[in-house]
Motif scaffolding. Structure first.
Motif, PDB file in Angstrom:
ATOM      1  N   THR A  83       0.908  -1.122   0.072  1.00  0.00           N
ATOM      2  CA  THR A  83      -0.066   0.063   0.068  1.00  0.00           C
ATOM      3  C   THR A  83       0.796   1.230   0.010  1.00  0.00           C
ATOM      4  N   THR A  84       1.760   1.477   0.819  1.00  0.00           N
ATOM      5  CA  THR A  84       2.812   2.286   0.843  1.00  0.00           C
ATOM      6  C   THR A  84       3.674   2.447  -0.533  1.00  0.00           C
ATOM      7  N   ILE A  85       4.197   1.585  -1.012  1.00  0.00           N
ATOM      8  CA  ILE A  85       4.653   1.720  -2.303  1.00  0.00           C
ATOM      9  C   ILE A  85       3.762   2.088  -3.278  1.00  0.00           C
ATOM     10  N   ARG A  86       2.355   1.637  -3.519  1.00  0.00           N
ATOM     11  CA  ARG A  86       1.486   2.075  -4.556  1.00  0.00           C
ATOM     12  C   ARG A  86       1.214   3.615  -4.228  1.00  0.00           C
ATOM     13  N   CYS A  87       1.188   4.025  -2.947  1.00  0.00           N
ATOM     14  CA  CYS A  87       0.932   5.747  -2.598  1.00  0.00           C
ATOM     15  C   CYS A  87       2.297   6.220  -3.300  1.00  0.00           C
ATOM     16  N   MET A  88       3.392   5.681  -2.956  1.00  0.00           N
ATOM     17  CA  MET A  88       4.642   6.426  -3.290  1.00  0.00           C
ATOM     18  C   MET A  88       4.535   6.733  -5.175  1.00  0.00           C
ATOM     19  N   LEU A  89       4.079   5.452  -5.642  1.00  0.00           N
ATOM     20  CA  LEU A  89       4.175   5.783  -7.315  1.00  0.00           C
ATOM     21  C   LEU A  89       2.903   6.433  -7.845  1.00  0.00           C
ATOM     22  N   GLY A  90       1.975   6.917  -7.020  1.00  0.00           N
ATOM     23  CA  GLY A  90       0.737   7.614  -7.395  1.00  0.00           C
ATOM     24  C   GLY A  90      -0.583   6.436  -7.979  1.00  0.00           C
ATOM     25  N   MET A  91      -0.146   5.609  -7.663  1.00  0.00           N
ATOM     26  CA  MET A  91      -1.176   4.410  -8.135  1.00  0.00           C
ATOM     27  C   MET A  91      -2.580   4.438  -7.221  1.00  0.00           C
ATOM     28  N   LEU A  92      -2.319   4.835  -5.959  1.00  0.00           N
ATOM     29  CA  LEU A  92      -3.423   4.869  -4.938  1.00  0.00           C
ATOM     30  C   LEU A  92      -3.537   6.206  -4.589  1.00  0.00           C
ATOM     31  N   ARG A  93      -4.727   6.715  -4.349  1.00  0.00           N
ATOM     32  CA  ARG A  93      -5.148   7.815  -3.757  1.00  0.00           C
ATOM     33  C   ARG A  93      -5.031   7.735  -2.191  1.00  0.00           C
TER      34      ARG A  93
ATOM     35  N   GLN B 298      -5.848   9.586   1.754  1.00  0.00           N
ATOM     36  CA  GLN B 298      -6.504  10.727   2.540  1.00  0.00           C
ATOM     37  C   GLN B 298      -5.674  11.629   2.911  1.00  0.00           C
ATOM     38  N   LYS B 299      -4.445  11.582   3.518  1.00  0.00           N
ATOM     39  CA  LYS B 299      -3.551  12.613   4.267  1.00  0.00           C
ATOM     40  C   LYS B 299      -2.255  12.447   3.931  1.00  0.00           C
ATOM     41  N   GLY B 300      -1.653  13.389   4.021  1.00  0.00           N
ATOM     42  CA  GLY B 300      -0.066  13.246   3.923  1.00  0.00           C
ATOM     43  C   GLY B 300       0.478  13.740   2.654  1.00  0.00           C
ATOM     44  N   GLU B 301       1.831  13.987   2.637  1.00  0.00           N
ATOM     45  CA  GLU B 301       2.591  14.172   1.366  1.00  0.00           C
ATOM     46  C   GLU B 301       3.680  13.195   1.095  1.00  0.00           C
ATOM     47  N   ILE B 302       3.878  13.018  -0.297  1.00  0.00           N
ATOM     48  CA  ILE B 302       5.130  12.093  -0.573  1.00  0.00           C
ATOM     49  C   ILE B 302       5.822  12.927  -1.709  1.00  0.00           C
ATOM     50  N   ARG B 303       7.179  12.791  -1.435  1.00  0.00           N
ATOM     51  CA  ARG B 303       7.993  13.554  -2.616  1.00  0.00           C
ATOM     52  C   ARG B 303       9.315  12.631  -2.798  1.00  0.00           C
ATOM     53  N   LEU B 304       9.161  12.319  -4.088  1.00  0.00           N
ATOM     54  CA  LEU B 304      10.328  11.459  -4.607  1.00  0.00           C
ATOM     55  C   LEU B 304      11.297  12.158  -5.439  1.00  0.00           C
ATOM     56  N   LEU B 305      12.627  12.051  -4.944  1.00  0.00           N
ATOM     57  CA  LEU B 305      13.674  13.117  -5.773  1.00  0.00           C
ATOM     58  C   LEU B 305      13.075  14.176  -5.830  1.00  0.00           C
ATOM     59  N   GLY B 306      12.502  15.098  -4.774  1.00  0.00           N
ATOM     60  CA  GLY B 306      12.261  16.249  -4.723  1.00  0.00           C
ATOM     61  C   GLY B 306      10.807  16.777  -5.267  1.00  0.00           C
ATOM     62  N   MET B 307      10.285  15.999  -5.938  1.00  0.00           N
ATOM     63  CA  MET B 307       8.790  16.296  -6.691  1.00  0.00           C
ATOM     64  C   MET B 307       7.773  15.491  -6.084  1.00  0.00           C
ATOM     65  N   ASP B 308       6.333  16.390  -6.111  1.00  0.00           N
ATOM     66  CA  ASP B 308       5.533  15.834  -5.439  1.00  0.00           C
ATOM     67  C   ASP B 308       4.565  14.933  -6.266  1.00  0.00           C
ATOM     68  N   VAL B 309       4.299  13.554  -5.406  1.00  0.00           N
ATOM     69  CA  VAL B 309       3.811  12.568  -6.264  1.00  0.00           C
ATOM     70  C   VAL B 309       2.275  12.678  -6.900  1.00  0.00           C
TER      71      VAL B 309
END
Length: 278
Positions: free
Chosen positions: A48-58, A60-71
């Motif tokens: 679930t965490t990984i799929r959120c990191m890749l934008g596969m899952l929406r 409800q709360k929080g922020e994820i940035r990969l390589l400085g970019m907002d997912v």
């Protein structure tokens, strides 16, 4: 690369599936160039965490940035620089292996032919076979090629070695370490504790949707627990102990033991103890 920028930054990630648990309030920061292991039992929230990191899952709360970019806002830009390998590799069964690899190249608009050939040679990939004819391990190898052929800045791997035989696992990790030496950050989930100990510098442990600890692998393996085995009246007994040594000596003296063995816990026991203690 931007020196000092985290490759992965997750703040207060929360994802639920109605009444079912997903992940709750996860915060995690991984520096560029790290090899990070993501550990936890089945259903803990790793995928679930990984799929959120890749934008596969929406979420409800929080922020994820990969390589400085907002997912949420820069998914397309992120995916150009990220390689992803799911735990179960699914491809069109009637396509040949070489067609799947070229398809993955075209999806990114990149010419990765030279790197793809190198990886295929290393992993002994049969380019002419159809996907539907491949074993799980051989599909896994195709998935490795598709994830790594564009030499991503960040590799996200979900149970990458399941299905691979020991020789292919060794070849895969040699390749992973080569990429890492050249700057690729690696994030992978795993149930295989020895490979985490051998290859990861840091790790995070997730349980029931909550991240319970992140630390260096060395620190995570440190445990106050000792496995105590003793013999009395010809019978062997055993227990785990984590208190002060003088109290253990007093306790054993009261048992009038005939022989004694005190050991550090195994790798599996170290992690199991940590899960139980939280």
């Amino acid at each position: 690369m931007s020196k000092g920028r985290p490759a992965v930054e997750i703040r207060n990630l929360t994802k639920s599936y109605g009444k079912h648990r997903g992940v709750s309030d996860i915060s995690l920061k991984i520096p560029e160039g790290d090899i990070f292991g993501f550990l936890g039992p089945n259903g803990a929230g790793k995928s679930t965490t990984i799929r959120c990191m890749l934008g596969m899952l929406r979420f409800q709360k929080g922020e994820i940035r990969l390589l400085g970019m907002d997912v949420r806002r820069q998914t397309e830009e992120i995916l150009r620089k990220v390689g992803y390998m799911p735990s179960e590799a699914m491809f069109y069964p009637n396509m040949k292996v070489k067609e799947v690899i070229r398809f993955a190249q075209k999806a990114r608009g990149m010419d990765c032919g030279r790197e793809a050939r190198k990886i295929c040679d290393l992993l002994d990939v049969d380019l002419e076979k159809k996907i539907g004819e491949l074993s799980l391990g051989n599909r896994k190898k195709v998935s490795i090629v598709c994830a790594m052929q564009h030499r991503p800045e960040l590799l996200i791997l979900d149970e990458p070695t399941s299905g691979l035989d020991p020789l292919m696992q060794e070849a895969f990790f040699r390749l992973l370490l080569e990429y890492n030496r050249e700057g690729t950050t690696v994030f992978f989930s795993s149930h295989v504790l020895p490979e985490v100990k051998r290859f990861c510098r840091h790790a995070g442990m997730i349980r029931e949707g909550e991240l319970i600890r992140t630390d260096s692998v060395e620190n995570l393996l440190k445990s106050p627990v000792r496995q105590v085995r003793y013999w009395k009246d010809g019978k062997e007994e055993a227990f785990s102990y984590s208190g002060e040594m003088k109290e253990l000596v007093r306790r054993l003296n009261g048992l009038e033991v005939e022989d004694l063995l005190i050991e550090e816990p195994s790798l599996e026991e170290s992690f199991r103890h940590y899960y139980e203690e939280g």
